[in-house]
Write a protein that holds these residues in place. Structure first.
Motif, mmCIF file in Angstrom:
data_model
loop_
_atom_site.group_PDB
_atom_site.id
_atom_site.type_symbol
_atom_site.label_atom_id
_atom_site.label_comp_id
_atom_site.label_asym_id
_atom_site.label_seq_id
_atom_site.Cartn_x
_atom_site.Cartn_y
_atom_site.Cartn_z
ATOM 1 N N UNK A 86 -46.370 8.373 -47.568
ATOM 2 C CA UNK A 86 -47.256 9.346 -48.218
ATOM 3 C C UNK A 86 -47.171 10.728 -47.591
ATOM 4 N N UNK A 87 -46.194 10.956 -46.686
ATOM 5 C CA UNK A 87 -46.021 12.273 -46.110
ATOM 6 C C UNK A 87 -47.043 12.649 -45.057
ATOM 7 N N UNK A 88 -47.744 11.680 -44.482
ATOM 8 C CA UNK A 88 -48.700 11.957 -43.417
ATOM 9 C C UNK A 88 -48.096 11.560 -42.077
ATOM 10 N N UNK A 89 -48.336 12.391 -41.060
ATOM 11 C CA UNK A 89 -47.842 12.100 -39.718
ATOM 12 C C UNK A 89 -48.994 11.513 -38.923
ATOM 13 N N UNK A 90 -49.055 10.201 -38.902
ATOM 14 C CA UNK A 90 -50.082 9.485 -38.158
ATOM 15 C C UNK A 90 -49.607 8.053 -37.944
ATOM 16 N N UNK A 91 -50.259 7.366 -37.037
ATOM 17 C CA UNK A 91 -49.963 5.955 -36.775
ATOM 18 C C UNK A 91 -50.963 5.128 -37.567
ATOM 19 N N UNK A 92 -50.482 4.383 -38.549
ATOM 20 C CA UNK A 92 -51.375 3.653 -39.449
ATOM 21 C C UNK A 92 -51.711 2.248 -38.964
ATOM 22 N N UNK A 93 -51.044 1.796 -37.909
ATOM 23 C CA UNK A 93 -51.405 0.501 -37.318
ATOM 24 C C UNK A 93 -51.420 0.664 -35.801
ATOM 25 N N UNK A 94 -52.620 0.903 -35.252
ATOM 26 C CA UNK A 94 -52.746 1.013 -33.798
ATOM 27 C C UNK A 94 -53.702 -0.024 -33.212
ATOM 28 N N UNK A 95 -54.249 -0.891 -34.049
ATOM 29 C CA UNK A 95 -55.103 -1.986 -33.576
ATOM 30 C C UNK A 95 -54.375 -3.298 -33.859
ATOM 31 N N UNK A 96 -53.860 -3.896 -32.802
ATOM 32 C CA UNK A 96 -53.039 -5.094 -33.005
ATOM 33 C C UNK A 96 -53.059 -5.977 -31.761
ATOM 34 N N UNK A 97 -52.590 -7.192 -31.952
ATOM 35 C CA UNK A 97 -52.319 -8.144 -30.875
ATOM 36 C C UNK A 97 -50.868 -8.570 -31.027
ATOM 37 N N UNK A 98 -50.127 -8.617 -29.929
ATOM 38 C CA UNK A 98 -48.703 -8.939 -30.025
ATOM 39 C C UNK A 98 -48.257 -9.760 -28.821
ATOM 40 N N UNK A 99 -47.297 -10.638 -29.086
ATOM 41 C CA UNK A 99 -46.564 -11.362 -28.053
ATOM 42 C C UNK A 99 -45.101 -10.964 -28.166
ATOM 43 N N UNK A 100 -44.471 -10.725 -27.023
ATOM 44 C CA UNK A 100 -43.084 -10.268 -27.020
ATOM 45 C C UNK A 100 -42.313 -10.972 -25.910
ATOM 46 N N UNK A 101 -41.063 -11.335 -26.209
ATOM 47 C CA UNK A 101 -40.217 -11.965 -25.203
ATOM 48 C C UNK A 101 -38.806 -11.436 -25.260
ATOM 49 N N UNK A 102 -38.147 -11.424 -24.105
ATOM 50 C CA UNK A 102 -36.768 -10.965 -24.024
ATOM 51 C C UNK A 102 -35.974 -11.799 -23.035
ATOM 52 N N UNK A 103 -34.692 -11.992 -23.312
ATOM 53 C CA UNK A 103 -33.798 -12.774 -22.465
ATOM 54 C C UNK A 103 -32.437 -12.108 -22.461
ATOM 55 N N UNK A 104 -31.838 -11.962 -21.274
ATOM 56 C CA UNK A 104 -30.497 -11.387 -21.187
ATOM 57 C C UNK A 104 -29.686 -12.140 -20.144
ATOM 58 N N UNK A 105 -28.375 -12.101 -20.321
ATOM 59 C CA UNK A 105 -27.473 -12.779 -19.394
ATOM 60 C C UNK A 105 -26.032 -12.510 -19.748
ATOM 61 N N UNK A 106 -25.129 -13.234 -19.107
ATOM 62 C CA UNK A 106 -23.685 -13.083 -19.313
ATOM 63 C C UNK A 106 -23.088 -14.432 -19.668
ATOM 64 N N UNK A 107 -22.363 -14.457 -20.782
ATOM 65 C CA UNK A 107 -21.668 -15.675 -21.182
ATOM 66 C C UNK A 107 -20.305 -15.779 -20.524
ATOM 67 N N UNK A 108 -19.764 -14.659 -20.082
ATOM 68 C CA UNK A 108 -18.519 -14.612 -19.319
ATOM 69 C C UNK A 108 -18.522 -13.300 -18.542
ATOM 70 N N UNK A 109 -17.448 -13.054 -17.792
ATOM 71 C CA UNK A 109 -17.385 -11.833 -17.006
ATOM 72 C C UNK A 109 -17.462 -10.586 -17.880
ATOM 73 N N UNK A 110 -16.965 -10.645 -19.097
ATOM 74 C CA UNK A 110 -16.873 -9.477 -19.959
ATOM 75 C C UNK A 110 -17.864 -9.492 -21.124
ATOM 76 N N UNK A 111 -18.611 -10.570 -21.291
ATOM 77 C CA UNK A 111 -19.464 -10.723 -22.469
ATOM 78 C C UNK A 111 -20.917 -10.927 -22.060
ATOM 79 N N UNK A 112 -21.767 -9.944 -22.405
ATOM 80 C CA UNK A 112 -23.201 -10.014 -22.133
ATOM 81 C C UNK A 112 -23.958 -10.192 -23.441
ATOM 82 N N UNK A 113 -25.194 -10.680 -23.333
ATOM 83 C CA UNK A 113 -26.015 -10.846 -24.532
ATOM 84 C C UNK A 113 -27.450 -10.453 -24.224
#
Length: 504
Positions: free
Chosen positions: A407-434
Motif C-alpha cells: 500500500x506504499x506505506x513505510x512501516x512494520x506491519x507485524x512487530x508483535x510475534x512469537x518465534x522459534x528459530x534454529x540453525x545448523x552448519x558444518x562441513x561434509x568434506x574439506x571443500x563442501x560446507x552447508x
C-alpha cells in the motif's frame, strides 16, 4: 553529496604498501528465482541489504579490500574497501554496498564511509539477527570511532569495547518512489549509533566468561513529511544543530511541535544484551539474551507516575513509579563442537515481542493523572519511517520489513510475534560446507492494526557452498521456502558464483 562521498572513500587511501598489506579482490554473480509472491525469507534476509524481495532478481558485484590486520604489529595501520553491484529486481539498479577508509592507532579505529559490520554476541550465519544492530539492511554511511576488540585490564579479567558513530541515510529517492509522496517519508535523516560492552573473565585462564552490553541508536534531523487530514503532505524541518547531535547521544530533547507531552528528540531505540560463554576442551557453549526497547518504559521497565491532581496535574508530587514486566526478549544458545566437522555449530533462538509495555498508552491529564507508557510500536515511529533503510529493517528480519507492504506505506506491519528459530552448519568434506535454517513464527500484527486472527509462518533454508582448493572459486547454491499466512507460500532457488584473488 553521495557521489562526493563515494569518490572520497574510493580514492582517499594511499595505494603504496608493503607485501603484508595485500589488497584482496572479489567478483560475484547471483541469481534468485522464486515461485509465489516474494523471495523466501532466508534467501533475502541478513545479507546487509544486498538482496531483494522480487521473486526474480540478481546482481553482478565487484569489490576490493585492504584490511588492517596485515599491519597488526604496528602502532598504526590503515585500510579501505569498496564494492558495487549492478542489479535487476532490486530497489535500485546500482548498489554502492561498501565504500570506506579507516585508520587505527593502537586499539582505536576511525572509519569513514559505508561498511558492513558484523553482529555482536551472535552468529552472523545462523542467528535470526540482532534486534538493534542487525545485518539485514544496507550499510549507513557514517563517521565511526571504535574499540572493535576488547581492551583488557585488571590482569585480563575485565575488557571493554564499543563504538560511537554519526551518519546519514541514503534511501530518500526510494522512499519517495515507494510512497509516491502520498504517505509518511523523511528526507536527509541523520543516523546515530553507539554501543558499549563489558567482558568479565580472563579467556586465557578461565573457561567461563560473561559479556554485558548496551546498544543504542537514533534517527533524527532531516525533513519529515506527513499527510494532513485534508490529504495534503506537509513537511516539518527537524532539528539539525549541535544540540540535536547531543540529544541523539544522550537520549534527550524533544521533537519539533511537542509541548506538554515531550519524549526524546528523534527515533530513539536500543537493546540490553548479554552472553555467558563456557569453553570446554571439545565444545563451546554461549547463551545470550537481547532485550529490545523503544523508550524509557521498556528500557528501564518503569515510568514516573506520581503527578498531582487538579491544578497540579502536571506537577511531580510523589515518589511513585509504574513497573513493567520483562516479557519481550530474545533468548538464544550457540553450541560449537570442536571435533565434529559435519555439525560444527548449532544455534537455537526464541523471540517474544508481544508485550511492548502493554496495550494501554495514556499521558496524564487533569482528569486521569496516571501515566501508562504502553503500545511502544517496535521499529515504528510517528515522525520518522522507523528502524529501516531502503525498505529492510535494520534489526531482526522477523519484524516484517516495509518492502512487504503493498500500500506504499513505510512501516512494520507485524512487530508483535512469537518465534522459534534454529540453525545448523558444518562441513561434509574439506571443500563442501552447508547451512540449514528453520523458523516458526506466529504474528499478531501491531497494537494499532491487529490481525483479525494470528498469522503463522514457517521459513526454511538449505544451503551448500563449494570452495575450490585452488583458483579462489566458490559456488553457493541455496533453496528457500516460506509456508503460511504471514509471508505467503514462496519457494525459491539461489545460485551465487564467486571469484576471489589478491593484488600483491
Amino acid at each position: 553529496m553521495l557521489r562526493k562521498y563515494i569518490i572520497l572513500c574510493l580514492f582517499a587511501a594511499p595505494l603504496s604498501m608493503r607485501a603484508q598489506t595485500d589488497i584482496s579482490w572479489e567478483v560475484a554473480a547471483q541469481t534468485t528465482n522464486s515461485s509465489g509472491d516474494h523471495t523466501p525469507l532466508w534467501l533475502n534476509a541478513n545479507k546487509h541489504g544486498l538482496s531483494s524481495l522480487d521473486k526474480n532478481n540478481g546482481y553482478l558485484m565487484a569489490g576490493v579490500e585492504k584490511p588492517m590486520t596485515g599491519d597488526s604489529i604496528r602502532k598504526w595501520s590503515y585500510g579501505f574497501g569498496a564494492s558495487m553491484a549492478a542489479a535487476y529486481g532490486f530497489t535500485s539498479p546500482i548498489v554502492v554496498q561498501e565504500a570506506y577508509v579507516e585508520g587505527r592507532w593502537l586499539k582505536g579505529v576511525l572509519t569513514l564511509g559505508s561498511k558492513e559490520w558484523a553482529m555482536e554476541l551472535k552468529n552472523d550465519t545462523l542467528s535470526s539477527g540482532s534486534q538493534t544492530f542487525g545485518i539485514n539492511a544496507r550499510p549507513v554511511p557514517q563517521l565511526r570511532i571504535a574499540l572493535p576488540d576488547y581492551w583488557n585490564f585488571a590482569g585480563g579479567w575485565l575488557g571493554i569495547k564499543g563504538h560511537i558513530s554519526y551518519g546519514m541515510t541514503t534511501d530518500d529517492g526510494w522512499q519517495k518512489d515507494f510512497t509516491e509522496k502520498k504517505s509518511k517519508f523523511t528526507e536527509n535523516a541523520l543516523y546515530h549509533s553507539k554501543a558499549g560492552y563489558l567482558r568479565i573473565g580472563n579467556t586465557s585462564k578461565s573457561r567461563l566468561s560473561v559479556e554485558l552490553g548496551l546498544e543504542m541508536a537514533s534517527l533524527f534531523g532531516g525533513t519529515s513529511y506527513r499527510k494532513m487530514v485534508n490529504g495534503e503532505m506537509v513537511g516539518v524541518k527537524n532539528g539539525t544543530g549541535l544540540s540535536s547531535f547531543w540529544h541523539a547521544f544522550t537520549g534527550g530533547g524533544s521533537d519539533v511541535g511537542e509541548t506538554i507531552y515531550q519524549n526524546v528528540e528523534g527515533d530513539m531505540l536500543g537493546s540490553w544484551v548479554a552472553r555467558v560463554n563456557y569453553d570446554a576442551p571439545t565444545w563451546n557453549l554461549g547463551v545470550y539474551a537481547d532485550h529490545y526497547f523503544e523508550d524509557h518504559s521498556s528500557m528501564f521497565l518503569l515510568d514516573y507516575d506520581g503527578y498531582g491532581t487538579g491544578a497540579e496535574w502536571n506537577v511531580r508530587k510523589d515518589n511513585r513509579y509504574l513497573f513493567y514486566g520483562l516479557k519481550d526478549i530474545m533468548l538464544g544458545a550457540e553450541l560449537t563442537l570442536k571435533h565434529c566437522p559435519w555439525a560444527k555449530k548449532i544455534v537455537v533462538e526464541y523471540l517474544y515481542t508481544k508485550y511492548q509495555s502493554g496495550p494501554i498508552y495514556h499521558d496524564h491529564t487533569e482528569n486521569i493523572t496516571d501515566h501508562i507508557g504502553g503500545r511502544d510500536g517496535y521499529y515504528n515511529h510517528g515522525i520518522y519511517t522507523g528502524w529501516q533503510h531502503w525498505g529492510q529493517v535494520i534489526g531482526n528480519p522477523l519484524y516484517m520489513s516495509p518492502l512487504y507492504n503493498t500500500d506504499g506505506t513505510i512501516c512494520v506491519k507485524n512487530n508483535r510475534f512469537v518465534a522459534w528459530h534454529g540453525g545448523l552448519s558444518g562441513s561434509l568434506s574439506r571443500d563442501l560446507d552447508y547451512r540449514l535454517l528453520a523458523t516458526y513464527q506466529k504474528g499478531w500484527g501491531t497494537y494499532e492494526n491487529m490481525y483479525p486472527s494470528p498469522r503463522r509462518n514457517v521459513s526454511l533454508l538449505a544451503e551448500a557452498k563449494y570452495s575450490a582448493p585452488v583458483g579462489g572459486w566458490q559456488v553457493v547454491a541455496a533453496l528457500g521456502m516460506d509456508k503460511g499466512s504471514l509471508l505467503g507460500d514462496n519457494f525459491g532457488f539461489q545460485l551465487t558464483i564467486i571469484k576471489k584473488g589478491v593484488f600483491r
